[in-house]
Scaffold this motif. Structure first.
Motif, mmCIF file in Angstrom:
data_model
loop_
_atom_site.group_PDB
_atom_site.id
_atom_site.type_symbol
_atom_site.label_atom_id
_atom_site.label_comp_id
_atom_site.label_asym_id
_atom_site.label_seq_id
_atom_site.Cartn_x
_atom_site.Cartn_y
_atom_site.Cartn_z
ATOM 1 N N ALA A 124 -22.610 -45.036 -53.824
ATOM 2 C CA ALA A 124 -23.161 -46.325 -54.259
ATOM 3 C C ALA A 124 -24.658 -46.398 -54.008
ATOM 4 O O ALA A 124 -25.422 -46.845 -54.880
ATOM 5 C CB ALA A 124 -22.444 -47.470 -53.526
ATOM 6 N N VAL A 125 -25.103 -45.958 -52.842
ATOM 7 C CA VAL A 125 -26.538 -46.008 -52.539
ATOM 8 C C VAL A 125 -27.321 -45.089 -53.466
ATOM 9 O O VAL A 125 -28.386 -45.459 -53.968
ATOM 10 C CB VAL A 125 -26.781 -45.674 -51.047
ATOM 11 C CG1 VAL A 125 -28.255 -45.441 -50.770
ATOM 12 C CG2 VAL A 125 -26.245 -46.790 -50.164
ATOM 13 N N VAL A 126 -26.796 -43.901 -53.723
ATOM 14 C CA VAL A 126 -27.476 -42.983 -54.658
ATOM 15 C C VAL A 126 -27.530 -43.610 -56.047
ATOM 16 O O VAL A 126 -28.569 -43.554 -56.721
ATOM 17 C CB VAL A 126 -26.798 -41.600 -54.678
ATOM 18 C CG1 VAL A 126 -27.329 -40.736 -55.819
ATOM 19 C CG2 VAL A 126 -26.970 -40.888 -53.337
ATOM 20 N N ASN A 127 -26.433 -44.221 -56.475
ATOM 21 C CA ASN A 127 -26.444 -44.918 -57.780
ATOM 22 C C ASN A 127 -27.508 -46.011 -57.808
ATOM 23 O O ASN A 127 -28.215 -46.183 -58.801
ATOM 24 C CB ASN A 127 -25.071 -45.534 -58.069
ATOM 25 C CG ASN A 127 -24.125 -44.586 -58.722
ATOM 26 O OD1 ASN A 127 -24.520 -43.577 -59.296
ATOM 27 N ND2 ASN A 127 -22.847 -44.887 -58.633
ATOM 28 N N GLY A 128 -27.602 -46.769 -56.725
ATOM 29 C CA GLY A 128 -28.594 -47.853 -56.648
ATOM 30 C C GLY A 128 -30.018 -47.346 -56.669
ATOM 31 O O GLY A 128 -30.901 -47.959 -57.281
ATOM 32 N N LYS A 129 -30.279 -46.239 -56.016
ATOM 33 C CA LYS A 129 -31.641 -45.669 -55.975
ATOM 34 C C LYS A 129 -32.047 -45.102 -57.327
ATOM 35 O O LYS A 129 -33.244 -45.032 -57.632
ATOM 36 C CB LYS A 129 -31.716 -44.559 -54.932
ATOM 37 C CG LYS A 129 -31.477 -45.008 -53.519
ATOM 38 C CD LYS A 129 -32.650 -45.725 -52.961
ATOM 39 C CE LYS A 129 -32.384 -46.088 -51.510
ATOM 40 N NZ LYS A 129 -33.316 -47.058 -51.004
#
Length: 131
Positions: A124-129
């Motif tokens: 999720a964090v990688v997707n958000g970045k």
């Protein structure tokens, strides 16, 4: 679905799964789960490929719809996925056993949820970045 997000977050999730599996199963629960009788050494290539497959599964699910791009929703969704996958895997694994160690089954389900929660957060964090 954004293919670039899917690939990058899937790889990051797979690596997180591999590292968390090593920590949880390889270090913390090493003596909890007995090796099956006649089992040889672990095939690290297949373990890594299995972790990558799980990372890509989470990335695939997260990349559809609006996409999961925040840590807490990623943790929650991955924990739910892991609950049902772990239950399914454990039920199939134990289908021929006459005596089922419910304690080991429960430990494995909880461990799977913990590991998947970290994978979900990473994906999720990688997707958000990458948005």
């Amino acid at each position: 679905m954004n293919v670039k997000n899917f690939l990058v977050s899937g790889i990051a999730g797979g690596i997180a799964d591999f590292l968390m599996g090593w920590l949880v199963y390889g270090m913390l629960l090493k003596d909890t789960f007995p090796k099956p009788e006649g089992a040889g050494a672990e095939n690290m290539t297949f373990i890594f490929l299995g972790c990558m497959a799980f990372g890509f599964l989470i990335a695939y699910v997260f990349s559809h719809g609006d996409g999961v791009s925040k840590c807490v929703p990623g943790i929650k969704m991955a924990a739910g996925i892991a609950l049902f996958l772990a239950l399914s895997n454990n039920f199939f694994y134990n289908m021929y056993k006459e005596i089922i160690d419910v304690k080991l089954l429960a430990i494995d389900v909880v461990a799977s949820i913990v590991i998947a929660s970290v994978v979900g957060a990473v994906v999720a964090v990688v997707n958000g970045k990458m948005k």
